[in-house]
Design an enzyme around this catalytic site. Structure first.
Site, short mmCIF file in Angstrom:
data_model
loop_
_atom_site.label_atom_id
_atom_site.label_comp_id
_atom_site.label_asym_id
_atom_site.label_seq_id
_atom_site.Cartn_x
_atom_site.Cartn_y
_atom_site.Cartn_z
N ASP A 1 0.83 -1.21 0.00
CA ASP A 1 0.00 0.00 0.00
C ASP A 1 0.87 1.25 0.00
OD1 ASP A 1 -2.50 -1.12 -0.12
OD2 ASP A 1 -2.98 -0.82 1.99
N PHE A 2 1.82 1.30 0.91
CA PHE A 2 2.60 2.52 1.06
C PHE A 2 3.50 2.76 -0.15
CE2 PHE A 2 2.23 1.81 5.89
CZ PHE A 2 0.99 2.43 5.89
#
Length: 399
Positions: free
Chosen positions: A175-176
């Site tokens: 995600d990051f």
């Protein structure tokens, strides 16, 4: 509180249809640098990260998870699924540089967030998509999530002890990383639009990001037939020794990632004769004799404490470091002074990791807003709606 950045994105406006983790993470970093990020949320509760436990306010409308990922943005409630909502969207898009879409590809297209749907309102607009599996291909309409993609991509197969089940990363790394890729994609798309005079669609996905993160491991496999495997003590696949070692009281990391560090390590652990020993003089030698090299070093490191070994390794110029808990890391002034903080009506002082890009100019840090807190302000100042028009939209439940 204020924090620092000499990169100034003020004047850049982005409509962000984002939720949960990856998309908000992308937008927060642009907001940190001064961009006007307008988060579009459903009037019916907004981003479900607002109610994500364990740290929520009394009515479940805000959480520390939401605060961690949405500081500095403005919140507008808007029903994109109705005709009036689309009219408002186009009015906003006409005065916006980019739209950031963190939805399944089919949902985003149905809601009119692609370039073809917005180009009449603003031919220079950039529509940046962050999806699970991209906007094309057999899985374009499938939902994708961090843990799933860690598993599917093979990344999870490389993490953890070889005698146990594969392990995910301790944070939502896909995600990051995709969020960072998304922020980069916005910048690249806007620069291209500036040069060409027209905008377009640009895509990033969790799947593509995961594949990119595999980088040299995937290249070794695809080109040379290398079969990756999990290694004990989180060892590097080819650089020996680069791994965890257990001292008498705690583990440390030692990183011999350049040949010059091996003689230094040999001297530091009291075995200068290892420097030129035929089974360990070079990277190739040590890789071929990995198990013996590791056993010899493990026996030495167990004779003293982590603190003493780290001091000695530093003295000899060997890259090394402690294995800390999160609490221990943020007790270190080097980490703590890089945080930002602000007052929140429900949570008191909220402190979070600071900017990715740091320089000289001070900039205010503001909390993630309540749901729809800037709806009237944005519809009036950006889209040009009157107070009466906004009130009518409220009565119609469009905003």
């Amino acid at each position: 509180m204020t924090t620092s950045s000499s990169v100034d994105l003020s004047g850049l406006r982005i409509l962000a249809v984002t939720q949960y983790g990856a998309g908000p993470y992308a937008m927060q970093h642009l907001a940190d640098l001064g961009a006007d990020v307008i988060k579009i949320e459903s009037p019916d509760g907004g981003d479900y990260a607002r109610s994500l436990p364990p740290y929520t306010n009394e009515d479940g409308s805000d959480s520390l998870f939401f605060q961690a990922l949405n500081r500095g943005v403005r919140s507008v409630t808007l029903d994109l699924g109705c005709a009036e909502g689309q009219r408002v969207l186009h009015a906003l898009a006409s005065r916006t540089d980019a739209v950031f879409v963190n939805l399944r590809a089919d949902v985003g297209k149905r809601l009119g967030l692609d370039y073809d749907a917005l180009r009449e309102a603003n031919p220079r607009i950039v529509s940046c998509w962050l999806t699970g599996y991209g906007r094309r291909g057999s899985r374009s309409d499938a939902a994708g999530f961090d843990y799933m993609v860690q598993a599917e991509s093979g990344i999870m197969s490389l993490s953890g002890d070889p005698d146990r089940l594969p392990a995910k990363a301790g944070v939502s790394i896909i995600d990051f990383a995709t969020g960072i890729a998304g922020a980069f994609a916005v910048a690249a798309g806007l620069l291209t639009a500036h040069r060409r005079g027209t905008g377009g669609d640009v895509d990033v996905s969790l799947q593509d990001t995961a594949a990119s993160l595999l980088n040299y491991v995937a290249t070794w496999h695809l080109t040379g037939g290398y079969v990756p495997e999990r290694l004990a003590s989180s060892a590097h696949p080819s650089l020996v020794p680069s791994q965890l070692f257990t001292c008498s009281d705690a583990p440390i990391v030692v990183m011999v990632n350049k040949e010059k560090f091996w003689p230094r390590l040999s001297a530091a652990v009291g075995h200068p004769e290892w420097e030129d020993q035929p089974d360990r003089a070079t990277f190739d030698d040590r890789l071929a004799h990995r198990e013996q090299v590791q056993r010899d070093l493990e026996a030495v490191f167990r004779t003293d404490t982590a603190q003493n070994w780290l001091a000695r390794l530093a003295e000899f110029g060997v890259p090394s470091g402690p294995v800390r808990t999160v609490a221990e890391a943020f007790a270190d002034p080097e980490y703590l002074h890089r945080t930002v903080s602000y007052e929140h009506p429900d949570f008191g002082v909220v402190r979070s990791p600071g900017f990715l890009v740091n320089a000289e100019e001070e900039r205010a840090v503001t909390p993630a807003p309540p749901l729809g807190a800037q709806t009237e302000e944005v519809l009036s100042s950006v889209a040009g709606f009157s107070a009466d028009e906004i009130e009518l939209l409220r009565r119609q439940k469009v905003v």
